[in-house]
Design a protein around this motif. Sequence first.
Motif, PDB file in Angstrom:
ATOM      1  N   ARG A 347       0.778   7.372   0.701  1.00  0.00           N
ATOM      2  CA  ARG A 347       2.065   6.663   0.645  1.00  0.00           C
ATOM      3  C   ARG A 347       3.045   7.380  -0.272  1.00  0.00           C
ATOM      4  O   ARG A 347       4.239   7.509   0.044  1.00  0.00           O
ATOM      5  N   THR A 457      -0.454  -7.680  12.002  1.00  0.00           N
ATOM      6  CA  THR A 457       0.277  -6.858  11.026  1.00  0.00           C
ATOM      7  C   THR A 457       0.818  -5.557  11.612  1.00  0.00           C
ATOM      8  O   THR A 457       1.552  -4.840  10.935  1.00  0.00           O
ATOM      9  N   GLN A 460       4.563  -5.343  11.615  1.00  0.00           N
ATOM     10  CA  GLN A 460       5.157  -5.179  10.283  1.00  0.00           C
ATOM     11  C   GLN A 460       4.861  -3.806   9.674  1.00  0.00           C
ATOM     12  O   GLN A 460       5.469  -3.431   8.671  1.00  0.00           O
ATOM     13  N   THR A 462       1.871  -2.853   8.356  1.00  0.00           N
ATOM     14  CA  THR A 462       1.011  -2.993   7.177  1.00  0.00           C
ATOM     15  C   THR A 462      -0.471  -2.930   7.518  1.00  0.00           C
ATOM     16  O   THR A 462      -1.313  -3.350   6.715  1.00  0.00           O
ATOM     17  N   ASN A 465      -3.037  -1.400   5.061  1.00  0.00           N
ATOM     18  CA  ASN A 465      -3.357  -2.093   3.818  1.00  0.00           C
ATOM     19  C   ASN A 465      -4.728  -2.764   3.847  1.00  0.00           C
ATOM     20  O   ASN A 465      -5.267  -3.093   2.794  1.00  0.00           O
ATOM     21  N   PRO A 547       7.052  -0.092   4.666  1.00  0.00           N
ATOM     22  CA  PRO A 547       6.979  -1.360   3.916  1.00  0.00           C
ATOM     23  C   PRO A 547       6.394  -1.130   2.522  1.00  0.00           C
ATOM     24  O   PRO A 547       5.655  -0.181   2.285  1.00  0.00           O
ATOM     25  N   SER A 549       3.959  -1.380  -0.496  1.00  0.00           N
ATOM     26  CA  SER A 549       2.506  -1.531  -0.557  1.00  0.00           C
ATOM     27  C   SER A 549       2.168  -2.781  -1.360  1.00  0.00           C
ATOM     28  O   SER A 549       2.950  -3.229  -2.201  1.00  0.00           O
TER      29      SER A 549
END
Length: 550
Positions: A347, A457, A460, A462, A465, A547, A549
């Motif tokens: 990231r 998700t 979005q 994510t 994650n 997005p 983290s």
Amino acid sequence: MSHTDHAPDSVTTNPFEHADDVSDTTAVASPETALVLNVGRNATLTLGTDALIVLDEGLKHQRAPGNLCGLLPQFAKTTRAVTFYNVLWAELDSFEVIINYAQPTGKEGCRVECICYTVMDKTLHGYTKIWVDALMDRAYPSNTKRRKRMKVLINPFGGQGHAQRLWAREVEPIFAAARCEVDVERTAYKGHAMEIAEKLDVEAVDVVACASGDGLPYEVFNGLAKQAEPRRALRSVAVAQIPCGSGNAMAVNLYGTDSPSLAAVAIVKGVRTPLDLTAITQGTNTYYSFLSQAVGIVAESDLGTESLRWMGGFRFKWGVLVRLLGKTIYPAELSVVVDSDDKRAIRETYRHAVDAHQAATAKHLPAETYLFSDENATATAPSTLPPLTYGTILDPLPPAFQTQDLPTLGNFFVGKMVLMSADARFFVTALPTDGRLDMINIDGSIQRTTALRMLSTIEQGTLMNFPEVSYRKVRAYRITPRMRATAPGRRWRARVGRWLGGAGGQREGLISIDGERVPFEAYQAEVVQGLGTVLSKRGPVYEFELPKSP
């Protein structure tokens, strides 16, 4: 007509962000940067900070659209703003100034409009010519080629079969207004675009624009790779997508839209950008992938739902849901050259690349690190394809690979772009030219509730994650799939999967390369940095915001 030597005193740093919000008192940039052309007693055209401002007192006597058939006393504004990005063409024809531009029709499209004024003062012809040239320089910065020479390929069978209609209604008028040189050809069968690209005269074409889904761009890249001088062909010709299919990943990543008309403007204004391609070797065959490779749930959700194309993009989500609930597994052996498996570091590297791009843009710095000019692309491009660092699937496995057995693999997905469709954000740290692939592995034995939360998700962005998701940056990999096995939900999946377009009783799995089916057997993949060429809005980054983290 008389020439105005100065701009009005009212200034603003950025008065053109939203045309509807522009007022007469904030319509002009600073006197140091403004160029004003008087085109009538009460009309002026002004080059502002980032838009053309049309100030015409005559407009206030025209009724504005959408006011209950004119029953309300609502009148049009005297000021109109057209961002330079939306200016398609400007010219001086005798003493008439003609400006073609793209007028937004909401978030989902635009149409061609024209501004025309006659310069009455004949002594200002020279100044008017300078003004028109200045407008064109702002509309087409130095890294954007005007009047692109386009080979347009239309797939009349792709998606829901609307490509021809979308081309004629939404795209062709924009290319014509921008004075692009267009040669149109319709594909007649699978592989036709590859044949066309293989025989293409790369000296005569700047762009191959595919009115299709992602299948035609894949064919074009592979056709260019078959030319006598493949590396030169891939460097010389940019591949673009006019989104007309059920999968339009190239357009949403590079242009930020799956609207044909908005994508057409992005192609007209597109910046030539190098793109990593992935060399896939399988048996004696070599393919070049620009988008993704999949084994398992994603491949089956794409290729196994062809009968559900009437659902549009939703068929992909539906296919994933069916297979997740069925807990289908796809045993395989995987060998990988890993660059990083630290999600936090991945990231941070991505954010650093985005920050560097934003800083360079703010300072108006050149982007030679990422981009190349049209003038020298053909002259300097090597003619042959670069050798593969890690060999092919037929070679012994090099020691750089790390091998693992995955008896309960549920999803194996590798990508070069962020979005696989407008609302499927899988590879959120992917970059166009970083020389890396983003790899996702998910075990097929995870709880169904966890799998459903993962599915929710994806939109979005994510998914990475989840601790159950393996997310890595890799340089190369080799995967050997085995005969597909299923978990205890097999009976349920077989019953429902047939109705949903899945292969309920199928024992052999599917492999998808850019949405195209290839044999269900071992293959090796290696990223080749900057091998392909595309048109983009921002060069080194996709149209996506990572997005935060957790």
